[in-house]
Design a protein around this motif. Structure first.
Motif, PDB file in Angstrom:
ATOM      1  N   ASP A   1      76.223  24.708  19.328  1.00  0.00           N
ATOM      2  CA  ASP A   1      77.668  24.644  19.148  1.00  0.00           C
ATOM      3  C   ASP A   1      78.284  23.824  20.286  1.00  0.00           C
ATOM      4  O   ASP A   1      77.577  23.320  21.162  1.00  0.00           O
ATOM      5  N   ILE A   2      79.600  23.705  20.284  1.00  0.00           N
ATOM      6  CA  ILE A   2      80.256  22.825  21.237  1.00  0.00           C
ATOM      7  C   ILE A   2      80.030  23.291  22.681  1.00  0.00           C
ATOM      8  O   ILE A   2      79.910  22.471  23.596  1.00  0.00           O
ATOM      9  N   LEU A   3      79.941  24.607  22.885  1.00  0.00           N
ATOM     10  CA  LEU A   3      79.654  25.097  24.235  1.00  0.00           C
ATOM     11  C   LEU A   3      78.262  24.646  24.665  1.00  0.00           C
ATOM     12  O   LEU A   3      78.059  24.215  25.811  1.00  0.00           O
ATOM     13  N   GLY A   4      77.300  24.740  23.762  1.00  0.00           N
ATOM     14  CA  GLY A   4      75.948  24.286  24.069  1.00  0.00           C
ATOM     15  C   GLY A   4      75.903  22.800  24.371  1.00  0.00           C
ATOM     16  O   GLY A   4      75.137  22.355  25.230  1.00  0.00           O
ATOM     17  N   VAL A   5      76.731  22.026  23.669  1.00  0.00           N
ATOM     18  CA  VAL A   5      76.805  20.578  23.915  1.00  0.00           C
ATOM     19  C   VAL A   5      77.268  20.312  25.343  1.00  0.00           C
ATOM     20  O   VAL A   5      76.673  19.499  26.066  1.00  0.00           O
ATOM     21  N   PHE A   6      78.318  21.012  25.765  1.00  0.00           N
ATOM     22  CA  PHE A   6      78.840  20.804  27.122  1.00  0.00           C
ATOM     23  C   PHE A   6      77.862  21.299  28.182  1.00  0.00           C
ATOM     24  O   PHE A   6      77.662  20.641  29.202  1.00  0.00           O
ATOM     25  N   VAL A   7      77.249  22.446  27.935  1.00  0.00           N
ATOM     26  CA  VAL A   7      76.302  22.990  28.915  1.00  0.00           C
ATOM     27  C   VAL A   7      75.115  22.061  29.086  1.00  0.00           C
ATOM     28  O   VAL A   7      74.718  21.720  30.211  1.00  0.00           O
ATOM     29  N   LEU A   8      74.536  21.619  27.969  1.00  0.00           N
ATOM     30  CA  LEU A   8      73.359  20.762  28.062  1.00  0.00           C
ATOM     31  C   LEU A   8      73.712  19.403  28.661  1.00  0.00           C
ATOM     32  O   LEU A   8      72.933  18.826  29.433  1.00  0.00           O
ATOM     33  N   GLY A   9      74.889  18.890  28.324  1.00  0.00           N
ATOM     34  CA  GLY A   9      75.311  17.616  28.898  1.00  0.00           C
ATOM     35  C   GLY A   9      75.527  17.702  30.401  1.00  0.00           C
ATOM     36  O   GLY A   9      75.099  16.824  31.158  1.00  0.00           O
ATOM     37  N   LEU A  10      76.175  18.780  30.851  1.00  0.00           N
ATOM     38  CA  LEU A  10      76.421  18.950  32.287  1.00  0.00           C
ATOM     39  C   LEU A  10      75.126  19.168  33.058  1.00  0.00           C
ATOM     40  O   LEU A  10      74.952  18.640  34.163  1.00  0.00           O
ATOM     41  N   VAL A  11      74.222  19.936  32.476  1.00  0.00           N
ATOM     42  CA  VAL A  11      72.936  20.172  33.132  1.00  0.00           C
ATOM     43  C   VAL A  11      72.165  18.865  33.275  1.00  0.00           C
ATOM     44  O   VAL A  11      71.545  18.595  34.313  1.00  0.00           O
ATOM     45  N   THR A  12      72.199  18.044  32.241  1.00  0.00           N
ATOM     46  CA  THR A  12      71.494  16.764  32.295  1.00  0.00           C
ATOM     47  C   THR A  12      72.088  15.848  33.349  1.00  0.00           C
ATOM     48  O   THR A  12      71.373  15.159  34.082  1.00  0.00           O
ATOM     49  N   ALA A  13      73.412  15.844  33.434  1.00  0.00           N
ATOM     50  CA  ALA A  13      74.088  14.936  34.359  1.00  0.00           C
ATOM     51  C   ALA A  13      74.000  15.384  35.810  1.00  0.00           C
ATOM     52  O   ALA A  13      73.926  14.558  36.722  1.00  0.00           O
ATOM     53  N   PHE A  14      74.008  16.711  36.047  1.00  0.00           N
ATOM     54  CA  PHE A  14      74.105  17.202  37.430  1.00  0.00           C
ATOM     55  C   PHE A  14      72.897  18.006  37.898  1.00  0.00           C
ATOM     56  O   PHE A  14      72.791  18.299  39.084  1.00  0.00           O
ATOM     57  N   GLY A  15      72.016  18.377  36.977  1.00  0.00           N
ATOM     58  CA  GLY A  15      70.881  19.214  37.344  1.00  0.00           C
ATOM     59  C   GLY A  15      69.959  18.570  38.362  1.00  0.00           C
ATOM     60  O   GLY A  15      69.516  19.211  39.322  1.00  0.00           O
ATOM     61  N   GLY A  16      69.661  17.285  38.175  1.00  0.00           N
ATOM     62  CA  GLY A  16      68.780  16.596  39.111  1.00  0.00           C
ATOM     63  C   GLY A  16      69.363  16.524  40.505  1.00  0.00           C
ATOM     64  O   GLY A  16      68.649  16.686  41.509  1.00  0.00           O
ATOM     65  N   GLY A  17      70.674  16.311  40.591  1.00  0.00           N
ATOM     66  CA  GLY A  17      71.334  16.248  41.890  1.00  0.00           C
ATOM     67  C   GLY A  17      71.305  17.578  42.618  1.00  0.00           C
ATOM     68  O   GLY A  17      71.154  17.631  43.844  1.00  0.00           O
ATOM     69  N   VAL A  18      71.432  18.685  41.871  1.00  0.00           N
ATOM     70  CA  VAL A  18      71.396  20.017  42.488  1.00  0.00           C
ATOM     71  C   VAL A  18      70.016  20.280  43.089  1.00  0.00           C
ATOM     72  O   VAL A  18      69.892  20.736  44.232  1.00  0.00           O
ATOM     73  N   VAL A  19      68.962  19.972  42.324  1.00  0.00           N
ATOM     74  CA  VAL A  19      67.601  20.176  42.817  1.00  0.00           C
ATOM     75  C   VAL A  19      67.340  19.297  44.040  1.00  0.00           C
ATOM     76  O   VAL A  19      66.736  19.729  45.027  1.00  0.00           O
ATOM     77  N   ARG A  20      67.795  18.061  43.966  1.00  0.00           N
ATOM     78  CA  ARG A  20      67.633  17.144  45.099  1.00  0.00           C
ATOM     79  C   ARG A  20      68.306  17.691  46.352  1.00  0.00           C
ATOM     80  O   ARG A  20      67.721  17.681  47.442  1.00  0.00           O
ATOM     81  N   ASN A  21      69.524  18.174  46.212  1.00  0.00           N
ATOM     82  CA  ASN A  21      70.247  18.704  47.371  1.00  0.00           C
ATOM     83  C   ASN A  21      69.509  19.869  48.016  1.00  0.00           C
ATOM     84  O   ASN A  21      69.470  19.993  49.243  1.00  0.00           O
ATOM     85  N   LEU A  22      68.919  20.718  47.186  1.00  0.00           N
ATOM     86  CA  LEU A  22      68.166  21.847  47.718  1.00  0.00           C
ATOM     87  C   LEU A  22      66.976  21.380  48.556  1.00  0.00           C
ATOM     88  O   LEU A  22      66.666  21.960  49.596  1.00  0.00           O
ATOM     89  N   LEU A  23      66.325  20.311  48.113  1.00  0.00           N
ATOM     90  CA  LEU A  23      65.105  19.875  48.778  1.00  0.00           C
ATOM     91  C   LEU A  23      65.344  19.021  50.022  1.00  0.00           C
ATOM     92  O   LEU A  23      64.538  19.050  50.947  1.00  0.00           O
ATOM     93  N   ILE A  24      66.437  18.267  50.050  1.00  0.00           N
ATOM     94  CA  ILE A  24      66.646  17.397  51.213  1.00  0.00           C
ATOM     95  C   ILE A  24      67.673  17.974  52.187  1.00  0.00           C
ATOM     96  O   ILE A  24      68.024  17.327  53.176  1.00  0.00           O
ATOM     97  N   GLY A  25      68.139  19.194  51.918  1.00  0.00           N
ATOM     98  CA  GLY A  25      68.999  19.862  52.882  1.00  0.00           C
ATOM     99  C   GLY A  25      70.474  19.566  52.779  1.00  0.00           C
ATOM    100  O   GLY A  25      71.236  19.843  53.710  1.00  0.00           O
TER     101      GLY A  25
END
Length: 228
Positions: free
Chosen positions: A46-70
């Motif tokens: 549904d539309i909520l799933g569309v927004f959640v999956l889109g946001l995770v795709t766009a920002f998920g990698g950056g969050v993991v990166r921030n955790l690893l490089i401090g």
């Protein structure tokens, strides 16, 4: 003694670096947000799933990166303009006629390559600004480039394509290596690297370049068949 003209030149160069950094962030955010939204619609979310999956795709990698490089993970909340851009891009994708989305799907690899190149360069720049070693720069580039896509596929119940499809993560690491080694550092250099990574990604899609792999599935099936 440094002249004011030298300081002005350095200030202009710094401003250009900041500007190109922002451009890469916007390009990557739009490309990956739309990618996540399209995958969600393919899975009939549904539309909520569309927004959640889109946001995770766009920002998920950056969050993991921030955790690893401090870097502070809370920096994510200071990117309000990118959230707005992502929301607008996903809303447009959700409202587009199905035939337009299917047409976009034919060019998905190209837009995905744009997101990969933009985010890999962005991640590498973050790591080099923090004066991390080359190994950390490589990891930051790779995770920023492919992390969101991996999380997207897992949430969509798919095998992460970046780990089994054509060569993908290698190009992100190549961008990290180029920036970490200082081969590309000016604005023009970074734009040139951006084009190089996109080109290499598209060549790997066209010619189906793959990394060496080994499958145990057939051997397991044969062993079970002979045992029975």
């Amino acid at each position: 003694m440094r002249h004011s003209g030298d300081r002005d030149t350095e200030a202009e160069e710094y401003q250009l670096e900041v500007d190109i950094f922002g451009v890469f962030s916007i390009i990557g955010t739009v490309a990956f947000a739309v990618s996540g939204a399209v995958v969600a619609m393919e899975e009939e979310y549904d539309i909520l799933g569309v927004f959640v999956l889109g946001l995770v795709t766009a920002f998920g990698g950056g969050v993991v990166r921030n955790l690893l490089i401090g870097m502070p993970v809370t920096m994510l909340w200071s990117q309000g303009h990118l959230f707005k851009i992502a929301i607008i891009a996903m809303t447009i994708a959700f409202l587009l006629p199905a035939r337009w989305i299917l047409t976009w799907r034919k060019s998905e690899a190209f837009f995905d390559a744009i997101g990969l190149a933009a985010f890999a360069i962005q991640g590498a720049l973050y790591a080099t600004q923090m004066q991390h070693p080359i190994s950390a720069v490589l990891v930051a580039a790779m995770l920023t480039g492919i992390g969101g896509g991996i999380i997207r596929d897992v949430l969509a119940g798919r095998k992460p394509l970046v780990l089994k499809d054509e060569i993908y993560a290698v190009w992100a690491m190549l961008a990290g290596l180029a920036i970490g080694k200082g081969w590309f550092h000016t604005t023009v250099d970074l734009l040139f690297l951006f084009v190089i990574i996109i080109t290499l990604r598209m060549l790997s899609v066209h010619y189906k370049w793959k990394l060496p792999r080994r499958s145990l599935t057939k051997k397991i099936i044969q062993k079970e068949g002979s045992a029975s």
